[in-house]
Scaffold this motif. Structure first.
Motif, PDB file in Angstrom:
ATOM      1  N   CYS A  25       0.834  -1.201   0.000  1.00  0.00           N
ATOM      2  CA  CYS A  25       0.000   0.000   0.000  1.00  0.00           C
ATOM      3  C   CYS A  25       0.869   1.251   0.000  1.00  0.00           C
ATOM      4  CB  CYS A  25      -0.866   0.043   1.256  1.00  0.00           C
ATOM      5  SG  CYS A  25      -2.050  -1.305   1.370  1.00  0.00           S
ATOM      6  N   GLY A  26       0.425   2.279  -0.744  1.00  0.00           N
ATOM      7  CA  GLY A  26       1.048   3.597  -0.681  1.00  0.00           C
ATOM      8  C   GLY A  26       2.532   3.550  -1.019  1.00  0.00           C
ATOM      9  N   LYS A  29       3.782   0.140  -1.763  1.00  0.00           N
ATOM     10  CA  LYS A  29       3.368  -0.291  -3.103  1.00  0.00           C
ATOM     11  C   LYS A  29       4.349   0.289  -4.130  1.00  0.00           C
ATOM     12  CE  LYS A  29      -0.238   0.460  -6.598  1.00  0.00           C
ATOM     13  NZ  LYS A  29       0.332   1.633  -7.268  1.00  0.00           N
ATOM     14  N   THR A  52      -2.311  -2.793  -5.143  1.00  0.00           N
ATOM     15  CA  THR A  52      -2.578  -2.250  -3.817  1.00  0.00           C
ATOM     16  C   THR A  52      -3.265  -3.377  -3.043  1.00  0.00           C
ATOM     17  OG1 THR A  52      -3.514  -0.410  -2.562  1.00  0.00           O
ATOM     18  CG2 THR A  52      -4.830  -1.185  -4.409  1.00  0.00           C
ATOM     19  N   THR A  79       0.564  -2.615   8.386  1.00  0.00           N
ATOM     20  CA  THR A  79      -0.517  -2.215   7.473  1.00  0.00           C
ATOM     21  C   THR A  79      -1.548  -3.352   7.366  1.00  0.00           C
ATOM     22  OG1 THR A  79       1.197  -1.060   6.210  1.00  0.00           O
ATOM     23  CG2 THR A  79      -0.978  -1.258   5.182  1.00  0.00           C
ATOM     24  N   GLU A  81      -4.159  -4.158   5.569  1.00  0.00           N
ATOM     25  CA  GLU A  81      -4.494  -4.740   4.260  1.00  0.00           C
ATOM     26  C   GLU A  81      -3.376  -5.662   3.774  1.00  0.00           C
ATOM     27  OE1 GLU A  81      -4.572  -1.529   5.187  1.00  0.00           O
ATOM     28  OE2 GLU A  81      -5.864  -0.323   3.882  1.00  0.00           O
TER      29      GLU A  81
ATOM     30  N   ASN B 220      -6.373   5.121  -6.890  1.00  0.00           N
ATOM     31  CA  ASN B 220      -7.185   3.962  -6.567  1.00  0.00           C
ATOM     32  C   ASN B 220      -7.773   4.166  -5.168  1.00  0.00           C
ATOM     33  OD1 ASN B 220      -7.853   1.223  -5.614  1.00  0.00           O
ATOM     34  ND2 ASN B 220      -6.823   0.558  -7.496  1.00  0.00           N
ATOM     35  N   GLY B 222      -8.305   2.152  -3.016  1.00  0.00           N
ATOM     36  CA  GLY B 222      -7.541   1.329  -2.082  1.00  0.00           C
ATOM     37  C   GLY B 222      -6.268   2.002  -1.608  1.00  0.00           C
ATOM     38  N   GLU B 223      -5.828   3.012  -2.302  1.00  0.00           N
ATOM     39  CA  GLU B 223      -4.623   3.750  -1.921  1.00  0.00           C
ATOM     40  C   GLU B 223      -4.945   4.985  -1.073  1.00  0.00           C
ATOM     41  OE1 GLU B 223      -1.921   1.630  -2.424  1.00  0.00           O
ATOM     42  OE2 GLU B 223      -0.842   3.290  -3.375  1.00  0.00           O
ATOM     43  N   PHE B 225      -6.170   5.623   1.803  1.00  0.00           N
ATOM     44  CA  PHE B 225      -5.774   5.690   3.217  1.00  0.00           C
ATOM     45  C   PHE B 225      -4.267   5.557   3.428  1.00  0.00           C
ATOM     46  CE2 PHE B 225     -10.242   4.500   3.301  1.00  0.00           C
ATOM     47  CZ  PHE B 225     -10.728   5.408   4.231  1.00  0.00           C
ATOM     48  N   HIS B 226      -3.524   5.520   2.339  1.00  0.00           N
ATOM     49  CA  HIS B 226      -2.074   5.335   2.448  1.00  0.00           C
ATOM     50  C   HIS B 226      -1.331   6.538   1.898  1.00  0.00           C
ATOM     51  CE1 HIS B 226      -2.920   1.397   3.912  1.00  0.00           C
ATOM     52  NE2 HIS B 226      -3.832   1.313   2.961  1.00  0.00           N
ATOM     53  N   GLY B 227      -1.814   7.716   2.233  1.00  0.00           N
ATOM     54  CA  GLY B 227      -1.208   8.959   1.788  1.00  0.00           C
ATOM     55  C   GLY B 227      -2.253  10.025   1.473  1.00  0.00           C
ATOM     56  N   PRO B 228      -2.978   9.852   0.377  1.00  0.00           N
ATOM     57  CA  PRO B 228      -3.861  10.928  -0.104  1.00  0.00           C
ATOM     58  C   PRO B 228      -4.880  11.446   0.906  1.00  0.00           C
ATOM     59  CG  PRO B 228      -3.594   9.254  -1.810  1.00  0.00           C
ATOM     60  CD  PRO B 228      -2.927   8.714  -0.586  1.00  0.00           C
ATOM     61  N   MET B 250     -13.860  -1.008  -0.859  1.00  0.00           N
ATOM     62  CA  MET B 250     -12.807   0.008  -0.867  1.00  0.00           C
ATOM     63  C   MET B 250     -13.403   1.396  -1.120  1.00  0.00           C
ATOM     64  SD  MET B 250     -10.324  -2.402  -3.137  1.00  0.00           S
ATOM     65  CE  MET B 250      -9.103  -1.214  -3.627  1.00  0.00           C
ATOM     66  N   ARG B 253     -15.510   2.569   1.991  1.00  0.00           N
ATOM     67  CA  ARG B 253     -14.674   3.018   3.102  1.00  0.00           C
ATOM     68  C   ARG B 253     -14.171   4.441   2.847  1.00  0.00           C
ATOM     69  NH1 ARG B 253      -8.754   0.696   4.415  1.00  0.00           N
ATOM     70  NH2 ARG B 253      -8.392   1.806   6.376  1.00  0.00           N
TER      71      ARG B 253
END
Lengths: 322, 322
Positions: A25-26, A29, A52, A79, A81, B220, B222-223, B225-228, B250, B253
């Motif tokens: 993830c992030g 990834k 992801t 993480t 996921e 995505n 799914g991404e 929550f891992h930065g954006p 996804m 959420r």
């Protein structure tokens, strides 16, 4: 266990590997991307997939099974996921390798093999994660299909960390200048090509959106002329990551356009660090993202200082559950 | 020639196909994504690759050859990088299929097979491009590995265009509201998951950056929550594309989080058009991007009207060479 021993161990259990999945993830990834890119480019039979983690969990590829290797990656190893993806892969019979800074973390629970990497020690340690994932990909190709440039690659791994640590020492003035010039930017666009494309992505989503709360987007330099370039006007803030090797013409073409229309452009160029003096030409493509991600860190640090906004500052992460 | 006949024709020449590449630029690259996504998910042996055309040209995968099918795509059929990719693929012995609106265009020169699609006739015609690419992917899987849900998929193709044209008629008030609400937005973030991820990408790079000169990024779901997600604050403009099927959790959420912190959020939800009333559950994942891209067009049109900035307005494209 050495990385080549891990792959040999898998090979001793399963001589036919047909797919390799890179799941995280992030920023993690993105750190899997050079390894994925390498296999996608060089493998003649192996399927290579990059996901992801929750997309892997919710819509798992049909090919995942006992003939698969699944490499999962999470810096702290917590993480959720990615922890789940590792367990899922194992339950499907795949050979699982967890790459993490913390060998005791939940990520390692369902991993057949654990690869640990540094992080805090130095700028080069911060990119030992993508370097080790890339090396795993190279070992997999070499073991299951053969790879002619294997020795060149291994030699390169022996040199790249020193190149990074020397480069970062010289870059401080340029990084400070970047911080001052971009500190009030309303948006920053980041571009890269080839194996470096997701270094642009992670700088955008992790360093800028997450850690600096600056609006940002990233794209492959090859996509620039197919939409994004219309946003260019005088003083539009861009950060261009230029690679040595195969895809450099895509970066150069983008740079020419940015300069032609006076965008505010900062270039991080692998050529400036004489990458080809250290790395053989037939493997240089894969070292660009390692070098560039390594040196980029001080640009983020200097931006954070110029803005008086520490890289550790968060609105939500570590503060609430979501 | 019908799409299944094209694949049968390839099969009659080469019974062993081991890789399928989807190659294009910008909006066309994004329109190739559902087909790529389908194969990556369902194929057990076939390699599936998705490339911006110049990355394919400059760093061509080693597996491209007589056991490959290369599908290239360009609306007008003149995109130089994609024309070049088609010729390169053919020179390497691959079976080439060009997908374009113009059967006389340069893209078709080195194509073994040409697939034409509509565009101007209706909202649904605008997505006949991704639908035909997706159908090619399904035909390839069915021919070379078999696909259990093939009949469900073909039934779905027979229905999806009507779903889109009916949906767009009902959506005008919501699209007008979007145009008014977002017309002064300094930046718009777009998200989607699964096969829909690159609909978010193309709306961001083509409709917003290129045609509206509005700062934008996509990722995505799914991404998120891992930065954006750290960029979210009250009234931050987001456009969330919600899919039916596997990856919906996804999207849900992400929506919950956007609502919790009062982002300015517009949702385009496949569920609102009762997609599962028309499309079987085991293939619904792949119709999300078709439906959502189809209806999104009127959101772009209404944004253009509210901003008095036609979708055909350009700074550089059609005006100079680059």
């Amino acid at each position: 266990m050495e990385l080549n021993q891990i792959i040999r161990s898998i090979q001793s259990k399963q001589s036919e590997i047909s797919s390799v999945y890179f799941v995280g993830c992030g920023g993690s990834k993105a750190d899997l991307y050079p390894g994925f890119y390498f296999l996608r480019k060089n493998a003649k039979k192996l399927i290579a997939g990059h996901f992801t983690a929750n997309e892997f969990n919710y819509d798992t590829p049909a090919a995942v099974g006992e003939h698969s290797i699944v490499i999962t990656c999470s810096l702290g190893g917590t993480t959720p996921e990615t922890v789940k993806a590792t367990g899922l892969a194992k339950s499907l019979g795949a050979h699982t390798i967890a790459v993490t800074h913390d060998p005791q973390s939940p990520l390692t629970k369902d991993a057949d093999y654990v690869v640990t990497h540094g992080f805090h020690e130095s700028y080069s340690a911060k990119v030992s994660k993508p370097t080790k994932v890339l090396t795993l990909a190279v070992e997999i190709l070499n073991a299951f299909e053969g790879y002619n440039a294997y020795d060149h690659f291994i030699e390169g791994v022996g040199k790249i960390y020193d190149v990074i640590d020397e480069a970062t020492e010289l870059l401080l003035p340029q990084a400070k200048q970047f911080g001052e010039a971009y500190k009030d930017a309303p948006v920053i666009y980041v571009m890269g090509s080839g194996a470096t494309a997701e270094v642009a992505y992670s700088f955008s989503i992790c360093l800028l959106l997450e850690m600096q709360w600056i609006n940002s987007s990233s794209f492959n330099s090859g996509e620039f002329f197919h939409g994004p370039f219309e946003i260019v006007e005088k003083d539009k803030p861009f950060l261009l990551l230029m690679s040595e090797g195969s895809t450099r013409p895509m970066d150069s073409r983008a740079l020419e356009f940015l300069n032609r229309f006076d965008a505010k452009t900062t270039v991080i160029d692998a050529k400036d660090f004489a990458l080809l003096n250290y790395i053989a030409e037939d493997v240089v493509d894969y070292f660009n993202p390692i070098l560039i991600e390594g040196v980029l860190r001080i640009f983020a640090e200097q931006l954070a200082i110029a803005r008086n906004h520490p890289l550790s500052k968060r609105r939500y992460m570590w503060k609430l559950s979501y």
